[in-house]
Design a protein around this motif. Structure first.
Motif, PDB file in Angstrom:
ATOM      1  N   GLU A 179     107.289  27.521  24.396  1.00 62.02           N
ATOM      2  CA  GLU A 179     106.232  26.635  25.887  1.00 62.02           C
ATOM      3  C   GLU A 179     105.408  25.871  25.643  1.00 62.02           C
ATOM      4  N   ILE A 180     105.782  25.207  27.310  1.00 59.26           N
ATOM      5  CA  ILE A 180     105.193  23.707  26.846  1.00 59.26           C
ATOM      6  C   ILE A 180     103.599  23.316  26.961  1.00 59.26           C
ATOM      7  N   VAL A 181     103.575  23.052  26.033  1.00 58.81           N
ATOM      8  CA  VAL A 181     101.761  22.843  24.789  1.00 58.81           C
ATOM      9  C   VAL A 181     101.490  21.258  25.040  1.00 58.81           C
ATOM     10  N   GLU A 182     102.083  20.216  25.499  1.00 57.26           N
ATOM     11  CA  GLU A 182     101.610  18.804  25.351  1.00 57.26           C
ATOM     12  C   GLU A 182     102.535  18.300  26.828  1.00 57.26           C
ATOM     13  N   ILE A 183     101.888  17.322  27.975  1.00 59.13           N
ATOM     14  CA  ILE A 183     102.971  16.619  28.587  1.00 59.13           C
ATOM     15  C   ILE A 183     102.419  15.139  28.538  1.00 59.13           C
ATOM     16  N   VAL A 188     106.866  15.723  25.910  1.00 61.92           N
ATOM     17  CA  VAL A 188     107.405  16.383  26.354  1.00 61.92           C
ATOM     18  C   VAL A 188     107.192  17.650  24.814  1.00 61.92           C
ATOM     19  N   ARG A 189     106.170  18.398  25.213  1.00 65.60           N
ATOM     20  CA  ARG A 189     105.981  18.874  23.483  1.00 65.60           C
ATOM     21  C   ARG A 189     106.419  20.663  23.493  1.00 65.60           C
ATOM     22  N   GLU A 246     105.308  22.152  33.168  1.00 61.75           N
ATOM     23  CA  GLU A 246     104.269  22.153  33.598  1.00 61.75           C
ATOM     24  C   GLU A 246     103.240  22.740  31.909  1.00 61.75           C
ATOM     25  N   VAL A 247     102.172  22.441  32.125  1.00 56.41           N
ATOM     26  CA  VAL A 247     101.773  22.833  30.122  1.00 56.41           C
ATOM     27  C   VAL A 247     101.431  24.533  30.739  1.00 56.41           C
ATOM     28  N   GLY A 248     101.580  25.039  29.352  1.00 59.65           N
ATOM     29  CA  GLY A 248     101.329  27.010  30.000  1.00 59.65           C
ATOM     30  C   GLY A 248     103.191  27.488  30.375  1.00 59.65           C
TER      31      GLY A 248
END
Length: 239
Positions: free
Chosen positions: A51-55, A64-65, A33-35
Motif C-alpha cells: 500500500e502506497i503510504v507516501e509520495i 515512493v514509499r 496515489e497514497v492508499g
C-alpha cells in the motif's frame, strides 16, 4: 511492470522505498496515489501486495514509499538452459524474456561458433545483466531470479559438470535436423534445453550432448535467430 520488485535492502520495518524508473512507472502508468494497493515482491523472495503510504515529489526523481506484505511464493522456474550465446546486443534483448518465461539457471557455454570476443562483454558483469533479469520478472509478475553462469570450455562442461549440475533426465537439444524429440516432450520432470549459436551446433557438439541423454528437437528447417528460436522453443515445450 506487472509487479514491483524490491531488493531486500530497500525494505526497512516493512516499508519499501523506490525511486527512478519504478517510481515513475507507479506514478505515471499505474496512476499511483497514497492508499493505493499494488502488486509487489522481493527479488528472489516472496511476493504479495503493498500500500502506497507516501509520495515525495520534487527534484528529478520522485520517491515512493510502500508498506508491503509479502507472504506468498512466486512461480517456480520450470526449466534450465545451456546456451551458446549470441552477440551481446541480442543477449540484452533475450535475458528479460528468459526470466519472464520461467528459466531457472542459464549456463552460457563456449561452443565452437561462439564469437570469442563475447567473453569480454560488459554484459557479463552482474551489475549489468541483473537489472535485465529483474525487468523480466516484473513483467511476468513473479520473483525467482535466474542464475547466470559461464563455461568457456563447452566439452569440459558437458563431460565433467553437466550431469551433477542438472540431474534431470528430460533433456532436449535444439537442432534443425533429425528427430523432433517428442519422447523428451512427453517425459516428466524439469526441462534442460540446449540451444546452439546462430551458426548452429557442430555435429560433434550434438553427438556429445546426445551421449549425455539429450534428444534432438526441431522447429523446422528454417534457421532462426537465437531470441526468436528460444521464445518459440520455450512456448512449445513449456509447462
Amino acid at each position: 511492470m506487472n509487479r514491483i520488485l524490491f531488493e531486500p535492502g530497500e525494505i526497512e520495518d516493512g516499508v519499501a522505498t523506490c525511486c527512478g524508473e519504478r517510481a515513475a512507472h507507479i506514478l505515471s502508468v499505474l496512476h499511483g496515489e497514497v492508499g493505493q494497493t499494488l502488486k509487489t515482491g522481493v527479488v528472489d523472495g516472496p511476493i504479495g501486495t503493498g500500500e502506497i503510504v507516501e509520495i515525495v515529489q520534487g527534484g528529478d526523481s520522485p520517491l515512493v514509499r510502500i508498506k508491503v506484505n509479502h507472504c506468498e511464493a512466486g512461480l517456480a522456474p520450470w526449466c534450465d538452459l545451456v546456451l551458446a550465446p549470441p552477440r551481446p546486443r541480442v543477449m540484452k534483448r533475450l535475458l528479460p524474456q528468459l526470466a519472464s518465461l520461467g528459466v531457472g539457471t542459464i549456463v552460457l557455454v563456449g561452443a565452437k561458433k561462439v564469437e570469442k570476443d563475447f567473453w569480454g562483454a560488459t554484459l557479463l558483469k552482474e551489475e549489468n545483466y541483473r537489472p535485465l533479469l529483474v525487468d523480466g520478472l516484473m513483467q511476468a509478475g513473479t520473483s525467482a531470479l535466474p542464475r547466470l553462469e559461464t563455461r568457456r570450455n563447452f566439452r569440459a562442461f558437458v563431460r565433467d559438470e553437466l550431469d551433477a549440475m542438472f540431474p534431470t533426465r528430460r533433456r532436449v537439444v535444439a537442432h534443425p535436423y533429425g528427430c523432433d524429440g517428442r519422447g523428451a516432450c512427453a517425459a516428466e520432470g524439469r526441462l534442460l534445453l540446449a540451444v546452439g549459436p546462430e551458426g548452429g551446433w557442430t555435429d560433434e557438439e550434438v553427438s556429445l550432448l546426445e551421449s549425455h541423454g539429450f534428444v534432438r528437437y526441431s522447429l523446422g528447417q528454417r534457421i532462426l535467430r537465437t531470441d526468436t528460436a528460444l521464445v518459440a522453443l520455450l512456448s512449445r515445450l513449456g509447462d
